[in-house]
Structures are given as structure tokens and as C-alpha cells.
Design an enzyme around this catalytic site. Sequence first.
Site, PDB file in Angstrom:
ATOM      1  N   HIS A  94      -9.391  -2.734  -3.705  1.00 19.62           N
ATOM      2  CA  HIS A  94      -8.774  -3.164  -4.967  1.00 19.62           C
ATOM      3  C   HIS A  94      -9.823  -3.228  -6.075  1.00 19.62           C
ATOM      4  O   HIS A  94     -10.944  -3.677  -5.842  1.00 19.62           O
ATOM      5  CB  HIS A  94      -8.096  -4.522  -4.778  1.00 19.62           C
ATOM      6  CG  HIS A  94      -7.162  -4.836  -5.905  1.00 19.62           C
ATOM      7  ND1 HIS A  94      -7.616  -5.258  -7.133  1.00 19.62           N
ATOM      8  CD2 HIS A  94      -5.820  -4.745  -6.006  1.00 19.62           C
ATOM      9  CE1 HIS A  94      -6.575  -5.413  -7.930  1.00 19.62           C
ATOM     10  NE2 HIS A  94      -5.473  -5.114  -7.269  1.00 19.62           N
ATOM     11  N   GLU A 144      -3.522   3.249  -8.362  1.00 16.42           N
ATOM     12  CA  GLU A 144      -3.487   2.008  -9.148  1.00 16.42           C
ATOM     13  C   GLU A 144      -4.567   2.038 -10.234  1.00 16.42           C
ATOM     14  O   GLU A 144      -5.716   1.649  -9.998  1.00 16.42           O
ATOM     15  CB  GLU A 144      -3.674   0.779  -8.252  1.00 16.42           C
ATOM     16  CG  GLU A 144      -3.533  -0.508  -9.045  1.00 16.42           C
ATOM     17  CD  GLU A 144      -3.404  -1.734  -8.171  1.00 16.42           C
ATOM     18  OE1 GLU A 144      -2.269  -2.191  -7.976  1.00 16.42           O
ATOM     19  OE2 GLU A 144      -4.428  -2.222  -7.686  1.00 16.42           O
TER      20      GLU A 144
HETATM   21  P1  PGA Z   1       0.204  -6.380 -11.040  1.00 23.98           P
HETATM   22  O1  PGA Z   1      -0.956  -6.260  -9.949  1.00 23.98           O
HETATM   23  O2  PGA Z   1       1.481  -5.954 -10.383  1.00 23.98           O
HETATM   24  O3  PGA Z   1       0.208  -7.828 -11.443  1.00 23.98           O
HETATM   25  O4  PGA Z   1      -0.165  -5.478 -12.171  1.00 23.98           O
HETATM   26  C1  PGA Z   1      -1.028  -5.168  -9.086  1.00 23.98           C
HETATM   27  C2  PGA Z   1      -2.326  -5.217  -8.301  1.00 23.98           C
HETATM   28  O5  PGA Z   1      -3.351  -5.600  -8.883  1.00 23.98           O
HETATM   29  O6  PGA Z   1      -2.340  -4.870  -7.111  1.00 23.98           O
END
Ligand code: PGA
Length: 221
Positions: A94, A144
Site C-alpha cells: 500500500h 491504486e
Molecule cells: P479510499 O482508500 O477508498 O479511502 O480512497 C483506498 C485505499 O487506500 O486502499
Amino acid sequence: MNEELYIIANWKMNPQTLDEALALANRVKEGVANTQGSKVVLCPPFPFISYILPSEHVEMGAQNCFWEGKGAFTGEISPRMLKELGCTYVILGHSERAKYLGETQEMVRKKTKAALEAGLRVVLCVGENEETPADAENLIVVYEPEWAISSEGGDAADSKLVAARIAKMRETLKTTPILYGGSTNSKNIQTFLQAGAQGALVGSASLDAEEFISLVKNAVS
Ligand code: PGA
């Protein structure tokens, strides 16, 4: 290709009490009990994991693990320990771990290898300019972009961009599910699925039980 949908709740460092964590988990389990067609995974902070049992419809995951199996690694948690507590998934790579803790791509690679070898399913976050990994059994990749994460003040990525990025990743990944993460909610989830995502890594919307249940229901409808 695996056509199953994955809705993965990343609670991050929330909520603050065990009571709140149990209430959230129990409500989600109840709320999605009759919903077919997606795998729902809760990833609470480490201390709460052992209190929340997987149910028929909800599996458990963690937000990190270490790459070694055991030994003198103060503060770390092995993949095997997570399995002992009923986890079947672990989120790795992440962007918040790179940003706040200096986690490198090399560390993420070692963790991914160790977690896969231990038999966990790895939910691997891949940011905008990061390399797409190779296919591996039990790997799930999440596109992401850091700028789309809600806590960064971001807005969800445009669905056309998500479609383009997923198509690009598909040149490398033939069998691995590709999810999207970043400001998903019950209202926009369908647009990302239509863009080719096989589910989502959900942050802030996973902390509100009713919103998260609606997100799961809207994803499969
Ligand atoms: P969010 O976070 O849905 O609050 O944007 C997603 C993540 O960081 O995995």
C-alpha cells in the site's frame, strides 16, 4: 480468467476500539449474508483480527506482514501467524506504507513471495508508475493511484483512465484478477467494474457498515 468479484475492506488504523470493530464486522457479516457473487474480505488492524472470525460470506485479511517466517524481528508479524488467526488474505505494497514508513518495492517483493509461499492470497497494490508484477497463483493486483485515495484529499480516478490502465496491465497479467482502489463508494463502484475492474480495495467507505453493505450489493447487482 477468474470472473469472481472481490470487495476488500481496508480499515487502515480504524476504528479505535474493539467494541466498534466488532460492531462494524458483525453488521457487515449480517448485511452481506444473502449477497452472492462477490468475495468480501475484511482487513482490520492486527490487534482486532483474532476477535473477528470469518463467516460463510466474509473472509479475513491483514494489512501487512513480514517476509521472514520467524525470529528476532521486533514488531513484525509472519504470514503463518496471520493464517493461524484465520486470515486468508493480506494487503501488501500500500502506498501509505511507502510514504510513512519508507517501505520499498524490494521489501514488497520479499513480502509478496513469503506470503504466497505461506498460502495467503496477496492483494498487491500497484501505483500509477509502479511495475506490473507477473501472474502468480493466489495473487490479486489492485490498480491504486495514490492521488485517488480519499484520505489524500483525492477524487476517484476517471473510469476511462481505469479502463486504460487495466487494459495495459492485462498485457502482462493473463490470469490474475485486477481490482481498482481509490475513493470507491456505493455510488461509483459500478463504473469501475464496467471499466474492467474485478472488484475494489475500499478504504473510507468500508468504515461505515451501511455504506459498505450497499457497495457490495451495488457491485453484484
Ligand atoms: P479510499 O482508500 O477508498 O479511502 O480512497 C483506498 C485505499 O487506500 O486502499
